[in-house]
Structures are given as structure tokens and as C-alpha cells.
Design a protein around this motif. Structure first.
Motif, PDB file in Angstrom:
ATOM      1  N   SER A  75      40.343  84.072  89.076  1.00 29.10           N
ATOM      2  CA  SER A  75      38.896  84.265  89.226  1.00 29.10           C
ATOM      3  C   SER A  75      38.202  84.066  87.888  1.00 29.10           C
ATOM      4  CB  SER A  75      38.595  85.669  89.771  1.00 29.10           C
ATOM      5  OG  SER A  75      39.144  85.835  91.064  1.00 29.10           O
ATOM      6  N   GLN A  76      36.925  83.759  87.956  1.00 33.72           N
ATOM      7  CA  GLN A  76      36.138  83.521  86.756  1.00 33.72           C
ATOM      8  C   GLN A  76      35.357  84.783  86.369  1.00 33.72           C
ATOM      9  OE1 GLN A  76      36.199  80.555  84.925  1.00 33.72           O
ATOM     10  NE2 GLN A  76      37.884  80.108  86.337  1.00 33.72           N
ATOM     11  N   PHE A  77      35.354  85.106  85.064  1.00 33.57           N
ATOM     12  CA  PHE A  77      34.631  86.269  84.567  1.00 33.57           C
ATOM     13  C   PHE A  77      33.774  85.847  83.375  1.00 33.57           C
ATOM     14  CE2 PHE A  77      38.505  87.817  86.482  1.00 33.57           C
ATOM     15  CZ  PHE A  77      38.092  88.914  87.220  1.00 33.57           C
ATOM     16  N   LEU A  78      32.564  86.406  83.311  1.00 34.23           N
ATOM     17  CA  LEU A  78      31.764  86.240  82.116  1.00 34.23           C
ATOM     18  C   LEU A  78      32.453  86.955  80.954  1.00 34.23           C
ATOM     19  CD1 LEU A  78      28.067  86.789  83.297  1.00 34.23           C
ATOM     20  CD2 LEU A  78      29.294  84.647  83.020  1.00 34.23           C
ATOM     21  N   THR A  79      32.224  86.473  79.737  1.00 32.39           N
ATOM     22  CA  THR A  79      32.779  87.121  78.551  1.00 32.39           C
ATOM     23  C   THR A  79      31.685  87.294  77.508  1.00 32.39           C
ATOM     24  OG1 THR A  79      33.376  85.065  77.409  1.00 32.39           O
ATOM     25  CG2 THR A  79      34.994  85.977  78.942  1.00 32.39           C
ATOM     26  N   TRP A  80      31.949  88.210  76.577  1.00 33.66           N
ATOM     27  CA  TRP A  80      31.114  88.337  75.389  1.00 33.66           C
ATOM     28  C   TRP A  80      32.021  88.564  74.199  1.00 33.66           C
ATOM     29  CZ3 TRP A  80      26.849  86.603  73.841  1.00 33.66           C
ATOM     30  CH2 TRP A  80      26.269  87.059  72.641  1.00 33.66           C
ATOM     31  N   PRO A  92      36.261  89.889  78.318  1.00 31.28           N
ATOM     32  CA  PRO A  92      35.724  89.688  79.672  1.00 31.28           C
ATOM     33  C   PRO A  92      34.942  90.893  80.184  1.00 31.28           C
ATOM     34  CG  PRO A  92      38.077  90.118  79.764  1.00 31.28           C
ATOM     35  CD  PRO A  92      37.741  89.984  78.308  1.00 31.28           C
ATOM     36  N   SER A 146      39.155  82.564  82.918  1.00 32.34           N
ATOM     37  CA  SER A 146      39.858  82.677  84.190  1.00 32.34           C
ATOM     38  C   SER A 146      40.953  83.733  84.083  1.00 32.34           C
ATOM     39  CB  SER A 146      40.472  81.329  84.580  1.00 32.34           C
ATOM     40  OG  SER A 146      41.175  81.434  85.808  1.00 32.34           O
ATOM     41  N   GLY A 156      23.731  88.728  82.140  1.00 31.96           N
ATOM     42  CA  GLY A 156      23.652  87.274  82.174  1.00 31.96           C
ATOM     43  C   GLY A 156      22.221  86.772  82.064  1.00 31.96           C
ATOM     44  N   PRO A 186      30.112  82.439  77.846  1.00 28.30           N
ATOM     45  CA  PRO A 186      31.185  81.621  78.436  1.00 28.30           C
ATOM     46  C   PRO A 186      31.970  82.419  79.467  1.00 28.30           C
ATOM     47  CG  PRO A 186      31.806  82.341  76.239  1.00 28.30           C
ATOM     48  CD  PRO A 186      30.376  82.784  76.448  1.00 28.30           C
ATOM     49  N   THR A 187      32.812  81.720  80.211  1.00 30.53           N
ATOM     50  CA  THR A 187      33.643  82.356  81.228  1.00 30.53           C
ATOM     51  C   THR A 187      35.111  82.195  80.875  1.00 30.53           C
ATOM     52  OG1 THR A 187      33.710  80.350  82.588  1.00 30.53           O
ATOM     53  CG2 THR A 187      31.934  81.942  83.032  1.00 30.53           C
TER      54      THR A 187
END
Length: 309
Positions: free
Chosen positions: A206-211, A215, A202, A188, A199-200
Motif C-alpha cells: 500500500s502507498q503511504f504519505l511520508t514526511w 510514513p 510503499s 496533505g 512523497p509516498t
């Protein structure tokens, strides 16, 4: 009343608390984690504790052709199989829980002592299960990565370029990255420094970072050594020829898939014993279902001293 002693005008707090009922929590176990990996895998029931992974031998030798309408000859071919396929055997994570009957008889209100002892022990076993799925030297994810599926970071810290490189290795329906929370934080920071904050999404509330829409799933079971860890990328599921979890169905005393609790009796010292066992393994169905980014720097040693103990 003693001279100079202040008069007590009302009942004090300390005395009043003797008549009050304290609200008692169940025991809080700090080592419990979400264990996202076990939630995200597809789990396949295994008969007799053995899973044989059959694979095609020399898939490039399967010949087909697009012929013209006036051509009479067609290529002939067949699909060969590996003659000695790998077999996976379920491993057990188990322990014996002892509870004195006097304790369970006298001190089980408001919380049942046996129930709480079993709950906390089962949570610990499930934590060990996730660790084995990642680190077991025989079937764990880290030991199952093919040599051609290993990549190394360009600069040390995890960057978008590094995760793109992983995506070239697992490009057929990648499901998720799996890494230590500190590696996600380091990624990050690199994204923010480049002006491309990820971006994130759900999942499970729960919230997770993504690429690239994939996720980044955290797990504290990924090892850290000398300020470095690893980032895994998985394709999962039986239909996708991905990574699958294995478990034994129909166990005596089954509490959940692959987990059983069996009462072993009470000995002459009034100790009641319970055998808790969890049978599981993991299989990577094709080599391109799993890749790893090695030697990912998460920060300097002195930044996270407790992590390296």
C-alpha cells in the motif's frame, strides 16, 4: 391466450434464474480495517502475563571522563536502577460465540457457518485490540505520552512545521506517525498549499504519505472530538528502547500470537459455544520513544458530520 396479451417467445430471465446457481460471497464486514499498528509493532512474548519494565535511575549521574595519558586518577561511577519499576499486565479482549448446531449442520454449504462466525468475531476482536492499544487509559499510546513529549500545532491544522516539531521529540530512529485518515488528508492539503507535496512510500503493498522519510500511518481508532484529533510519532522495537506490543504465548487453542479459540461445549438447547480471547498490552520503554501533537484540526464539523457521531 387472453386477448391483447403479448405472446411469450422465449424463457424469461426471472424463470431461468430459478435453475441457476448464484455465486455466494462470504459475509463482508465493513468495520474491518488494515490495522497497520499491530503489523508495525514488535511483539514480545510475556511469561505469566507480567512485563516488568526496568529503567536506569538518574542516567545523568553515570560519570565517565576522557583522561590525559599522564593522569593517574579515573572517575568512579555505577549505574543505579529504579527500585519500583512499572509492571504491565496483559488485558483480555474476549467474547463467547454461540452457534446453533442445527444451523451449522444444515446451512454450511458452500461456506462453513462455524468458520465464518469465528472469522468475523475474531476480526472484530482484533479491531478492538488496536483501539485498546491506542486508547486504553492504563497502557494505551495516548495515555503513555510523557508531559514533555506533548506539543501543540502552530495554526490548528497539521503543518510540516508541526511534524518537524514532533521529530525533535522522537529524533532517535523514528519509525512512523500514527493518526486518523482525516488528519493525514488535512496535512496533505497544508503541504499542497505550501507547494511541498509529501512523497509516498510503499509498505505492505500500500502507498503511504511520508514526511522527512517517515510514513504517516492511518488508523480510524484515533479519537475525534470537536473537529480535532491527535498525531502520534513512535520509535518501535526492543533493541531501540521503543514501543513494543506484549502478548501471551502458548495459549490453549492458540490461533495466532495471543489469540485463542476454545470450544466450551453444547448445552441442552443445542447451542455450541466458543470462547474467543486475545491477550495483549503495550509498553513504552523510554519516554522519548513516543510523542503526540495535540488538538490537530481536521476540518469543520459540517464537513465530516458522520465522523462525530
Amino acid at each position: 391466450m387472453a386477448k391483447n396479451q403479448p405472446a411469450q417467445l422465449a424463457l424469461g430471465d426471472n424463470a431461468a434464474r430459478q435453475l441457476a446457481n448464484a455465486t455466494k460471497t462470504t459475509p463482508q464486514l465493513s468495520t474491518i480495517s488494515p490495522r497497520w499498528l499491530t503489523h508495525l509493532l514488535q511483539w514480545i512474548p510475556v511469561e505469566a502475563g507480567i512485563y516488568r519494565l526496568n529503567q536506569v535511575k538518574n542516567p545523568q549521574d553515570v560519570l565517565v571522563a576522557c583522561t590525559q595519558r599522564d593522569e593517574a586518577e579515573l572517575p568512579t561511577t555505577f549505574v543505579d536502577y529504579e527500585q519500583q519499576p512499572r509492571e504491565y499486565f496483559l488485558n483480555a479482549v474476549s467474547t463467547v460465540l454461540d452457534v446453533h448446531t442445527r444451523v451449522s449442520d444444515l446451512y454450511s454449504s458452500p461456506h462453513d457457518q462455524i468458520k465464518e462466525q469465528l472469522r468475523l468475531t475474531i476480526e472484530t476482536i482484533k479491531e478492538r485490540q488496536e483501539s485498546e492499544l491506542i486508547n486504553n487509559p492504563d497502557y494505551g499510546l495516548l495515555a503513555s505520552v510523557a508531559d514533555e513529549q506533548r506539543v501543540f500545532p502552530l495554526t490548528g491544522a497539521p503543518t510540516p512545521d508541526d511534524l518537524d516539531e514532533l521529530l525533535t521529540k522522537v529524533w532517535k530512529e523514528p519509525a512512523f506517525f500514527l493518526t486518523h485518515p482525516l488528519a493525514i488528508a488535512a496535512f496533505g492539503r497544508e503541504c499542497t498549499r505550501r507547494g511541498v507535496p509529501p512523497p509516498t512510500v510503499s509498505l505492505f503493498g500500500s502507498q503511504f504519505l511520508t514526511w522527512r522519510g517517515v510514513p504517516l500511518i492511518p488508523s480510524d481508532k484515533l479519537p475525534i472530538a470537536d473537529g480535532k484529533t491527535k498525531i502520534l510519532l513512535l520509535r518501535v522495537g526492543d533493541k531501540r528502547q521503543g514501543v513494543v506490543g506484549l502478548y501471551q504465548p502458548g495459549l490453549a487453542g492458540e490461533q495466532s500470537p495471543g489469540l485463542s479459540v476454545r470450544f466450551m461445549g453444547i448445552n441442552r438447547n443445542a447451542i455450541a459455544s466458543y470462547l474467543i480471547s486475545l491477550y495483549c498490552s503495550l509498553a513504552v520503554q523510554t519516554p522519548d520513544a513516543l510523542a503526540v501533537l495535540e488538538d490537530v484540526e481536521i476540518g469543520k464539523y459540517h464537513d465530516y458530520p458522520d465522523t462525530y457521531k
